[in-house]
Design an enzyme around this catalytic site. Structure first.
Site, short mmCIF file in Angstrom:
data_model
loop_
_atom_site.label_atom_id
_atom_site.label_comp_id
_atom_site.label_asym_id
_atom_site.label_seq_id
_atom_site.Cartn_x
_atom_site.Cartn_y
_atom_site.Cartn_z
N GLN A 1 0.82 -1.22 0.00
CA GLN A 1 0.00 0.00 0.00
C GLN A 1 0.84 1.26 0.00
OE1 GLN A 1 -3.11 -0.41 3.03
NE2 GLN A 1 -4.41 -1.31 1.43
N LYS B 1 3.74 6.20 8.99
CA LYS B 1 3.15 5.48 10.14
C LYS B 1 4.06 5.55 11.37
CE LYS B 1 0.81 1.19 11.37
NZ LYS B 1 0.31 -0.10 10.90
#
Ligand SMILES: Cc1ncc(C[n+]2csc(CCOP(=O)(O)OP(=O)(O)O)c2C)c(N)n1
Ligand SMILES: [Mg+2]
Length: 601
Positions: free
Chosen positions: A135, A184
């Protein structure tokens, strides 16, 4: 999830009013806290792996409501609708990769229409960036040309400052979309949150104050002109300057045209209003521009849909061009008097300068001009064809909506014929009440944008006016509306076709209808049943005699969304029309019907 771990309970030091607050927390908590600090109350989005850390503290926020949409494109358009209905920054959120790329269309849309929006995306962890990680998409690279600015954040310490900067950039100067892509690991790392952060934007200083010499020069040209026109674009409403515009128009007596993005900025009912210019503009507005000797272009960008063939656009006109974005000035058309500034300040200063001219005994005389213009208005009013078989004319639906629903509602259009009819046949009296995708022309805009508008302005009536083609691109957000309690109303103008494309096939491709037929007789899907399946009320209207009652019924339902399937004749066309690439002088007000300009003068 324990409330104890929430970002609200872990103050290491209680912040007093003047003391900056400083606190240990994760990057994700800092993100949510920063969003709260900049005043965000609504975020539209869908979670996923990379953005997941941010969704955890979001769960606890009492200030930020997250609206779980059904498609990220819906989140982006909802943020746009929210922004346009409230004047505040719209916010959408998505995960990395496909979540982020699903935002590309609304980001491009917001860029084209100068809509203030902040898009927050999760990115794969910083060590993985550039490795084709799961992703991973380079969303800051992808959106570089369609954002006002974008950020890739890989350090938790940068999160609060970046959010402050993003909101500042999105909402000041020429508004636009800003992307904040956050890795992240930055969301997961610990950081010290302090607010307010110090913004680091040394190169960003939008000029809002116009130059006084240019203003005086503009006022002089306005006084001397014989055929001036106020050519008003979306920037005037964005600057909150519609009251000033009206004052200037009434002070000078100069006619006004309002572009697709400016509908409502000057009241349609005002005698000085000449209508909408452009490809599907009124003959009076297009004629006014073509025969003008002075365009006072305010917050508008000489879009090709307005100018038609550029070389023959308003050939006798000098140009005063005021815009907050210096890059717009003289981009398409040379400006004789360039003015960089906020439209509210520009118009305010123009009012003063024109007053000075008047006090010195110099006032423009446009009486002859008004004779010509009133002739255009009388001879070429907007009109439409009615069908002998008793089927419904889409323009009639617009007229009845306008009359019954009135000018206090928001009307949010999709893209195609129905959009143009909504622009033409609904009377707009208040700034910002027509919301649509102008620059990008994005099918699928209406339903999610109407949802965002309704969430921003829950007291207002919000009608989406959608095409049957557009509606099938984003109607999944009806589920969001039904579940979140957002009772929008949707008028599907169902002509069974990709009507605008079909219109071009009728006119320019010998009626060869390649791939524009949506097979309406088969009713796949049945929009009334679809509405029902989404927890909405579905109504159908096929005859002119039923239009009023159907609209009234829809107006009475305020607890759930309503979808009205207005089944209209497939051959209705949008007139007037300036064929793409041709001169505005060649406008047709019906098929093969051209105005006779010479006779009017
Ligand atoms: C995303 C997207 N794809 C394709 C187009 C090209 N396009 C412009 S208008 C239109 C037809 C729209 O059909 P519908 O929603 O039924 O509206 P109508 O013109 O029939 O009122 C198409 C395909 C577009 N503007 N946007
Ligand atoms: Mg259609």
């Amino acid at each position: 999830m324990s409330a104890d771990s929430s970002s609200h309970t872990s103050h290491s030091r209680s912040a007093t009013r003047n003391e900056p607050m400083t606190e240990q927390m994760t990057g994700a908590q800092a993100l949510v806290r920063a969003l709260e600090q900049v005043g965000v109350d609504t975020v539209f989005g869908i979670p996923g792996g990379a953005i997941l850390p941010a969704y955890d503290p979001l769960y606890d926020s009492t200030k930020v409501r997250h609206v779980l949409v059904r498609h990220e494109q819906g989140a982006g358009h909802a943020a746009e609708g929210y922004a346009q209905a409230t004047g505040r920054v719209g916010v959408c959120m998505a995960t990395s990769g496909p979540g982020a790329t699903n935002l590309v269309t609304p980001i491009a849309d917001a860029y084209m229409d100068s809509v203030p929006m902040v898009a927050i995306t999760g990115q794969v962890s910083s060590p993985l960036i550039g490795t084709d990680a799961f992703q991973e998409a380079d969303i800051s690279g992808i959106t570089m040309p369609i954002t006002k600015h974008n950020f890739l954040v890989t350090d938790a310490d940068d999160i609060p400052r970046t959010i402050a900067e993003a909101f500042h950039i999105a909402s000041t100067g020429r508004p636009g979309p800003v992307l904040v892509d956050i890795a992240k690991d930055a969301l997961q790392a610990m950081t010290t949150f302090s607010w307010p952060p110090v913004m680091q934007l040394p190169g960003y200083r939008p000029v809002t104050r116009p130059h006084s010499k240019q203003i005086r020069e503009a006022a002089r040209l306005m006084t001397d002109a014989h055929r001036p026109v106020l050519y008003v674009g979306g920037g005037v409403h964005k600057a909150g300057a519609s009251a000033e515009l009206r004052e200037l128009a009434e002070l000078t007596g100069i006619p006004v045209v309002t572009t697709l993005m400016a509908r409502g900025t000057f009241p349609d009912s005002h005698p000085q209003h000449m209508g909408m210019p452009g490809m599907h503009g009124s003959v009076s507005a297009v004629g006014a521009l073509q025969r003008s000797d002075l365009l006072i272009a305010l917050g508008t960008r000489f879009d090709d849909r307005v100018t038609g063939q550029l070389a023959s656009f308003a050939p006798h006109a000098k140009v005063i061009h005021a815009d907050i974005d210096p890059a717009e000035i003289s981009k398409n058309r040379h400006a004789d008097v360039p003015i960089v500034g906020d439209c509210r300040e520009v118009i305010g200063d123009l009012i003063k300068a024109v007053r000075n001219e008047i006090n010195e005994g110099r006032k423009g005389d446009y009486a002859d001009w008004w004779k010509i213009l009133n002739g255009y208005k009388q001879t070429y009013p907007l009109g439409y064809e009615e069908f002998a078989d008793g089927s419904l004319a889409p323009q009639y639906v617009m007229e009845r909506l306008s009359d019954i629903v009135g000018p206090d509602a928001f009307y949010v259009a999709g893209v195609g014929q129905h959009q143009m009819w909504a622009a033409q046949f609904i009377g707009y009296e208040r700034p910002g009440t027509f919301i649509n995708s102008g620059g990008a022309g994005t099918m699928g805009f209406a339903v999610p944008a109407a949802m965002g508008a309704k969430m921003g302005r829950p007291d207002a009536t919000v009608w989406a006016i959608d095409g049957d083609g557009c509606f099938q691109m984003t109607n999944q957000e009806l589920a969001t509306c039904a579940i979140e309690g957002v009772p929008i109303k949707v008028a599907v103008i169902n002509n069974g076709n990709l009507g605008m494309v079909r219109q071009w096939q009728t006119l320019f491709y010998d009626e060869r209808y390649s791939n524009t037929d949506l097979q309406r007789t088969r009713r796949i899907p049945d929009f009334v049943k679809l509405a029902d399946a989404y927890g909405c009320v579905g109504l159908r209207c096929e005859r002119p005699g039923d239009v009023d009652a159907t609209i009234r019924k829809a107006m009475e339902i305020n607890d759930v969304p309503v979808v009205v399937d207005f089944v209209v004749h497939q051959d209705a066309m949008v007139w007037p029309m300036v064929a793409a690439g041709t001169s505005n002088d060649d406008i047709k007000y019906a098929r093969d019907m051209a105005p006779k300009w010479e006779n009017e003068e």
